[in-house]
Design an enzyme around this catalytic site. Structure first.
Site, PDB file in Angstrom:
ATOM      1  N   GLU A  93       0.539  -1.801   0.331  1.00  0.00           N
ATOM      2  CA  GLU A  93      -0.310  -0.027  -0.148  1.00  0.00           C
ATOM      3  C   GLU A  93       1.287   1.264  -0.108  1.00  0.00           C
ATOM      4  O   GLU A  93       0.920   2.202   1.337  1.00  0.00           O
ATOM      5  CB  GLU A  93      -1.121   0.010   1.524  1.00  0.00           C
ATOM      6  CG  GLU A  93      -2.311  -1.269   0.917  1.00  0.00           C
ATOM      7  CD  GLU A  93      -3.017  -0.692   2.242  1.00  0.00           C
ATOM      8  OE1 GLU A  93      -3.535  -0.107   2.903  1.00  0.00           O
ATOM      9  OE2 GLU A  93      -3.890  -1.946   1.755  1.00  0.00           O
ATOM     10  N   GLU A 120      -5.495  -8.305  -1.026  1.00  0.00           N
ATOM     11  CA  GLU A 120      -5.700  -8.017   0.805  1.00  0.00           C
ATOM     12  C   GLU A 120      -7.509  -7.806   0.122  1.00  0.00           C
ATOM     13  O   GLU A 120      -8.523  -6.563  -0.399  1.00  0.00           O
ATOM     14  CB  GLU A 120      -5.502  -6.587   1.141  1.00  0.00           C
ATOM     15  CG  GLU A 120      -4.377  -6.633   2.093  1.00  0.00           C
ATOM     16  CD  GLU A 120      -4.409  -5.818   2.771  1.00  0.00           C
ATOM     17  OE1 GLU A 120      -4.385  -5.333   3.967  1.00  0.00           O
ATOM     18  OE2 GLU A 120      -2.599  -5.736   2.864  1.00  0.00           O
TER      19      GLU A 120
HETATM   20  O1  AHR Z   1      -5.398  -6.149   7.095  1.00  0.00           O
HETATM   21  C1  AHR Z   1      -5.124  -4.753   7.473  1.00  0.00           C
HETATM   22  C2  AHR Z   1      -4.599  -3.459   7.274  1.00  0.00           C
HETATM   23  O2  AHR Z   1      -5.284  -3.839   6.430  1.00  0.00           O
HETATM   24  C3  AHR Z   1      -3.275  -4.298   6.086  1.00  0.00           C
HETATM   25  O3  AHR Z   1      -1.685  -3.920   7.056  1.00  0.00           O
HETATM   26  C4  AHR Z   1      -2.742  -2.942   5.513  1.00  0.00           C
HETATM   27  O4  AHR Z   1      -1.943  -3.751   4.092  1.00  0.00           O
HETATM   28  C5  AHR Z   1      -4.655  -2.726   4.697  1.00  0.00           C
HETATM   29  O5  AHR Z   1      -5.239  -1.624   4.546  1.00  0.00           O
END
Ligand code: AHR
Length: 498
Positions: A173, A292
Site C-alpha cells: 500500500e 487484501e
Molecule cells: O489488513 C489490515 C491492514 O489493511 C493491512 O496491514 C494494510 O495493508 C491494510 O490497510
C-alpha cells in the site's frame, strides 16, 4: 416469488481457476501471529509452539498461499530481527500498529508453519523504510543454496535447504499516506522496478507483485496504477488490489451491492493494465493479485481506544455476522467471474485479525465468514464458466445490483459442475432455473445452504455453529433443467456430478 435463471455453456470458459485465488494473509498485527498461529505456552501447541488446533481449521479451508509478514507492518520491518537465536532477537516498536514486536516469530518460523499448514508463502519486502539492498538480501537469504553471506547465514540458523519462495510483494500500500515511507506513484514505480530487477538477478525464477491502489476510493486511483506500471511493467507479473467493505450505515442492500463495486474495480484495473500494455507494445499481460479483501469495520471504534506499546493486543478483532458471510461469498464469486485475470487473492486475514478463525486459550473456532470461504475454496476448482445471470435488480449507489450473485465452475476430469449463488433478497425466495442439457447425466449430488433468519447472527466460542451450512437445499434436475428455490438472504452451493 421472484424468478431467475442462469445461462451457461460448457464451451464458454472464462479461465482456469488459479488455486492461489484462495490465499490468505498473516500479518504481525494484534493476535494473528502471537496467540493465533504461535503460542508456545498453549496446550494446543506443538514442539515448535505452533497451534495445531488452528492448523487443523486452516487445512479444512484449503488455503494454498499465505501472504506474510504484512501489511502495513512490513513497511518498517527489519526481517533480520526475526532470524537467528531467539534470545538475541530485539524487541522493537512497530509504528504501523503502535505496539511492541518481540520478534520471537520470524521468517524461518513462518516457513516451518507454512509447511505444516500445507501452504506456500507470498513474501512481502519492505519498500517503505528500506529499499533495493534489503530486497536483494532477503531473496538471497531465502532462495540461494549457499556460498554467499546471506544464504550461509540461513544455513547457520539451521535451514540447510533454501526456502525457495516463488511469489514476492514489492512493498505494501505505498499509495497510502498512512504507510511508513509512503511514496508518489513515480517514486514507487521506479523503486519497484529497481528492487524487482535486482531481486530477479538473485533468483530469476521468482514472480513479483507491484502495489496497486489501497482501495478504489483513493484519490490517486487510476493514475497510480498507470504511472507505477509505466515504470515497472517489465519487472512484474501482477498488480495488487486491496478492498475492505463495511455496513457502517446499517443498510444491508447497499452493503450487499458492494459486489458491483468490486466487479467495477477489477474491470477498471484490468483496463489500465491493458492500456499500459498497449502503450508499451508489450506481449506480456499483467495479471491481478487481489491480495487484501474482506469485510472490516466492526472493530474500528474499539481499536481507537487501544493503548500504545503493548504486545499482541486484541486488535482488528471483528466479530463477523451472517450478512458479512453473504458478502464474503459474493466477493469470492466476483473474483471467480474474473478468473482469467485474477490469479492471486488473499482473504485478509486468517487468524484473530479480521479473520475467519478465532482463538482463545481454550480453543479455536469458526466465524461466520469461515463457511463461504471453506465451501468455495474446496468446491470452486477447475474452470470458470461464463455465467450469465438473468435476475431482477435493485437500485444501489453503485448502479443496478442484481439480486443474485452467481458463478459456475466445471471440473471436466472429475465430471463435476458446481453452482455458487447468493440470493441478496432480504424478503423473498427466488426461483432459479438453469438449462443443463449440455451436461448429460449430471444430477444434484448436494445442495448446501448457508442461511439464517437474523442478518446480525454471529458465532462464538460457546456457540460456534449458530451460523453454519446445512445440506438442506431442494435443487433437482428434471429432463436436463435444474430447478431450485433459494430462500431469502442465503448462499447456495449446488454440486452436480455425473
Ligand atoms: O489488513 C489490515 C491492514 O489493511 C493491512 O496491514 C494494510 O495493508 C491494510 O490497510
Amino acid at each position: 416469488m421472484k424468478k431467475s435463471s442462469l445461462c451457461i455453456d460448457k464451451h464458454f470458459i472464462v479461465g482456469d481457476v488459479d488455486d492461489r485465488i484462495y490465499g490468505s494473509f498473516i500479518e504481525h498485527l494484534g493476535r494473528a501471529v502471537y496467540e493465533g498461529i504461535y503460542q508456545p505456552e498453549s496446550p494446543f501447541a506443538d514442539e515448535q509452539g505452533l497451534r495445531e488446533d488452528v492448523i487443523k481449521l486452516i487445512n479444512q479451508l484449503n488455503v494454498p498461499l499465505v501472504r506474510y509478514p504484512g501489511g502495513n507492518f512490513v513497511s518498517g520491518y527489519h526481517w533480520e530481527d526475526g532470524v537467528g537465536p531467539k534470545s538475541e532477537r530485539p524487541e522493537k516498536i512497530d509504528l504501523a500498529w503502535n505496539v511492541i514486536e518481540t520478534n520471537q516469530f520470524g521468517l524461518n518460523e513462518f516457513m516451518d508453519w507454512a509447511k505444516k499448514a500445507n501452504t506456500a508463502p507470498m513474501m512481502a519486502v519492505n519498500l517503505g523504510t528500506r529499499g533495493v539492498d534489503d530486497a536483494k538480501n532477503i531473496v538471497e537469504y531465502c532462495n540461494l543454496k549457499g556460498g554467499s553471506y546471506y544464504s550461509d547465514l540461513r544455513k547457520k540458523h539451521g535451514y540447510q535447504d533454501p526456502h525457495d519462495i516463488k511469489l514476492w510483494c514489492l512493498g505494501n500500500e505505498m499509495d497510502g499516506p498512512w504507510q511508513m515511507g509512503h511514496k508518489t506513484a513515480q517514486e514507487y514505480g521506479r523503486l519497484a522496478a529497481e528492487a524487482g530487477r535486482i531481486m530477479k538477478m538473485v533468483d530469476p525464477s521468482i514472480e513479483l507483485v507491484a502495489c496497486g491502489s489501497s482501495a478504489l476510493t483513493m484519490d490517486t486511483f487510476g493514475t497510480w496504477e498507470d504511472t507505477v506500471l509505466s515504470e515497472c511493467y517489465d519487472q512484474v507479473e501482477y498488480l495488487s488490489l486491496h478492498q475492505y467493505y463495511g455496513n457502517r450505515d446499517d443498510n444491508t442492500p447497499e452493503f450487499m451491492a458492494n459486489t458491483v463495486a468490486m466487479d467495477q474495480f477489477i474491470s477498471s484495473v484490468i483496463s489500465i493494465c491493458d492500456a499500459v500494455k498497449a502503450k508499451k507494445r508489450q506481449k506480456k499481460s499483467i495479471n491481478l493479485s487481489f491480495d487484501e479483501w474482506n469485510v472490516w469495520y466492526h472493530s474500528n471504534e474499539q481499536d481507537e481506544k487501544l493503548e500504545r506499546w503493548c504486545k499482541a493486543p486484541h486488535q482488528l478483532e471483528d466479530i463477523y455476522n451472517f450478512e458479512d458471510a453473504l458478502l464474503v461469498a459474493g466477493m469470492m464469486i466476483t473474483m471467480l467471474r474474473h478468473a482469467d485475470r485474477v490469479k492471486v487473492a488473499c482473504l485478509a486475514q486468517l487468524v484473530n485479525v479480521i479473520a475467519p478463525i478465532m482463538t482463545s486459550d481454550t480453543g479455536a473456532w469458526k466465524q461466520t465468514i469461515y463457511h463461504p470461504f471453506e465451501l468455495i475454496s474446496n468446491y470452486g476448482r477447475g474452470r470458470v464458466l461464463n455465467t450469465v445471470v438473468n435476475a431482477p435488480v435493485y437500485e444501489s449507489i453503485h448502479g443496478d445490483a442484481p439480486y443474485l450473485d452467481s458463478v459456475c465452475t466445471m471440473d471436466e476430469e472429475n465430471e463435476t459442475l458446481t453452482l455458487f449463488v447468493v440470493n441478496k433478497d432480504l424478503e423473498d425466495s427466488m426461483e432459479l432455473t438453469c438449462d443443463l442439457r449440455q451436461f448429460q447425466g449430471y444430477q444434484v449430488k448436494e445442495h448446501i445452504v448457508l442461511a439464517h433468519s437474523d442478518l446480525k447472527a454471529i458465532n462464538t466460542e460457546e456457540n460456534p455453529n449458530n451460523v453454519a451450512p446445512v445440506k438442506a437445499g431442494n435443487a433437482k434436475v428434471t429432463d436436463g433443467i435444474l430447478e431450485a428455490v433459494l430462500c431469502d438472504k442465503s448462499f447456495h452451493v449446488i454440486r452436480l456430478a455425473k
